[in-house]
Scaffold this motif. Structure first.
Motif, short mmCIF file in Angstrom:
data_model
loop_
_atom_site.label_atom_id
_atom_site.label_comp_id
_atom_site.label_asym_id
_atom_site.label_seq_id
_atom_site.Cartn_x
_atom_site.Cartn_y
_atom_site.Cartn_z
N THR A 127 0.84 -1.19 0.00
CA THR A 127 0.00 0.00 0.00
C THR A 127 0.88 1.24 0.00
O THR A 127 1.68 1.44 0.91
CB THR A 127 -0.91 0.03 1.25
OG1 THR A 127 -1.66 -1.19 1.29
CG2 THR A 127 -1.85 1.20 1.20
N LYS A 187 1.03 8.39 5.82
CA LYS A 187 1.26 9.64 5.11
C LYS A 187 2.04 10.63 5.98
O LYS A 187 2.87 11.40 5.49
CB LYS A 187 -0.07 10.26 4.66
CG LYS A 187 -1.00 10.62 5.80
CD LYS A 187 -2.33 11.18 5.32
CE LYS A 187 -3.23 11.54 6.50
NZ LYS A 187 -4.53 12.10 6.05
N GLN A 219 -2.09 14.00 -1.26
CA GLN A 219 -2.60 15.34 -1.59
C GLN A 219 -2.12 16.30 -0.50
O GLN A 219 -2.49 16.15 0.66
CB GLN A 219 -4.12 15.33 -1.63
CG GLN A 219 -4.73 14.31 -2.58
CD GLN A 219 -6.21 14.13 -2.33
OE1 GLN A 219 -6.91 15.05 -1.92
NE2 GLN A 219 -6.70 12.92 -2.56
N THR A 277 -0.99 7.37 0.89
CA THR A 277 -2.03 8.09 0.17
C THR A 277 -2.80 8.99 1.13
O THR A 277 -2.65 8.92 2.35
CB THR A 277 -3.03 7.12 -0.49
OG1 THR A 277 -3.69 6.36 0.55
CG2 THR A 277 -2.34 6.17 -1.45
N ASP A 298 0.73 10.03 -4.65
CA ASP A 298 -0.62 9.69 -4.20
C ASP A 298 -1.05 10.46 -2.96
O ASP A 298 -2.16 10.25 -2.44
CB ASP A 298 -0.73 8.18 -3.93
CG ASP A 298 -0.58 7.36 -5.20
OD1 ASP A 298 -1.06 7.82 -6.25
OD2 ASP A 298 0.02 6.28 -5.14
#
Length: 305
Positions: A88, A281, A122, A91, A120
């Protein structure tokens, strides 16, 4: 795994400043927090904390252990996260709060590089000198210059920064360079009104004392970049952050003054809410910025004597 629990609690106690705050951060009772740290001390055979009714502080060996074990726990958590998230990618939306000048001048290029490395994620970055409440306002990470005031947050020091005194060669040719901070009382100084005491400049003497010098000047700005620009134009002497002055020192547009009396450095910190399992993240951002700012900051290199 119980030893890990003891180590995590010891780190949390020093990071938050109390057993009660550490226990809340790790989801247990203050009594259990105290037992875990006592068990760690018994296992190591040393006293790690000085305890009084009003405060606690690390012993010398406790401080050394804290610095090493915190780094090891961070590495362990990073390894654990990388294994758990092997399939994974990092993200999601990552909200950051950054101070205006440091954020735009120094950290924006780092965040752009981070965005390239983690497509990935933001990034939602807010530039403000206001001290935001991370939890209430929904921020994942904040960058703060100076000692953190919110002990409920995890604070990771990225680097050191100083406030330096500077003037342009043209000004120094006309008026000469001051050889003592007291001489600034009679000089044309450029005042940054964002300082807590803008008309008092403090310097550290060789004997350890602090010299407070009252200063004056016809130019006053609530922005360090404007102060530095006015100094570069030969309009007086300014005090500005080292990250801002460093490139100008190397270029020769201004020169450093009174370096032997320089104020003590302070830290640039990365803050995030406590939690045993840090979101991937956030973890990748913390590790990315820690690596970028390891060692002597770039802005402190290559200054003239």
């Amino acid at each position: 795994m119980e030893r890990l629990d003891c180590d995590r609690m010891f780190v949390a106690v020093l990071e938050t400043g109390s057993f009660s705050k550490a226990s809340r951060a790790l989801g247990t009772s203050s009594g259990q927090a105290s037992k875990l740290v006592s068990k760690l001390e018994a296992e190591l055979g040393v006293q790690l904390l000085n305890r009084t009714t009003r405060a606690l502080s690390p012993t010398e060996v406790g401080q050394a252990y804290f610095e090493r074990i915190r780094a090891l726990l961070e590495d362990f958590d990073a390894l654990d996260a990388s294994v758990r998230n092997a399939s994974t990618a990092a993200t999601g939306r990552l909200r950051l709060s950054l101070p205006v000048s440091f954020g735009t001048m120094q950290m924006a290029p780092d965040l752009i590089e981070f965005a390239r490395s983690f497509p990935d994620i933001q990034l939602d970055v807010s530039f403000s000198d206001r001290l935001v409440n991370l939890i209430d306002e929904g921020f994942d990470v904040a960058i703060r210059v100076g000692s953190p005031v919110d002990s409920s947050l995890i604070a990771r020091k990225l680097c050191a920064m100083r406030v330096v005194t500077a003037a342009a060669p043209a000004y120094l040719d006309r008026h000469g360079a001051p050889d003592d901070p007291a001489a600034l009382a009679d000089r044309e100084c450029i005042i940054d009104t964002n300082f807590r005491e803008p008309f008092i400049w403090r310097f550290h003497c060789k004997d350890g004392s602090i010299m407070a010098v009252p200063v004056k000047g016809r130019l006053r700005f609530s922005n360090a970049e404007a102060c530095l620009a006015a100094a570069a134009a030969g309009l007086g002497i300014a005090r500005v952050p080292s990250f801002m002055a460093g490139p100008c020192f190397r270029a020769g547009t201004v020169k450093p003054l009174l370096q032997q009396f320089e104020d003590r450095s302070f830290g640039v910190y990365l803050l995030y809410p406590p939690g045993r399992h840090l979101a991937l993240k956030v973890r990748v951002l913390v590790d990315f910025l820690a690596a970028r700012y390891r060692g002597q900051p770039m802005w402190d290199k290559g200054w003239p004597d």
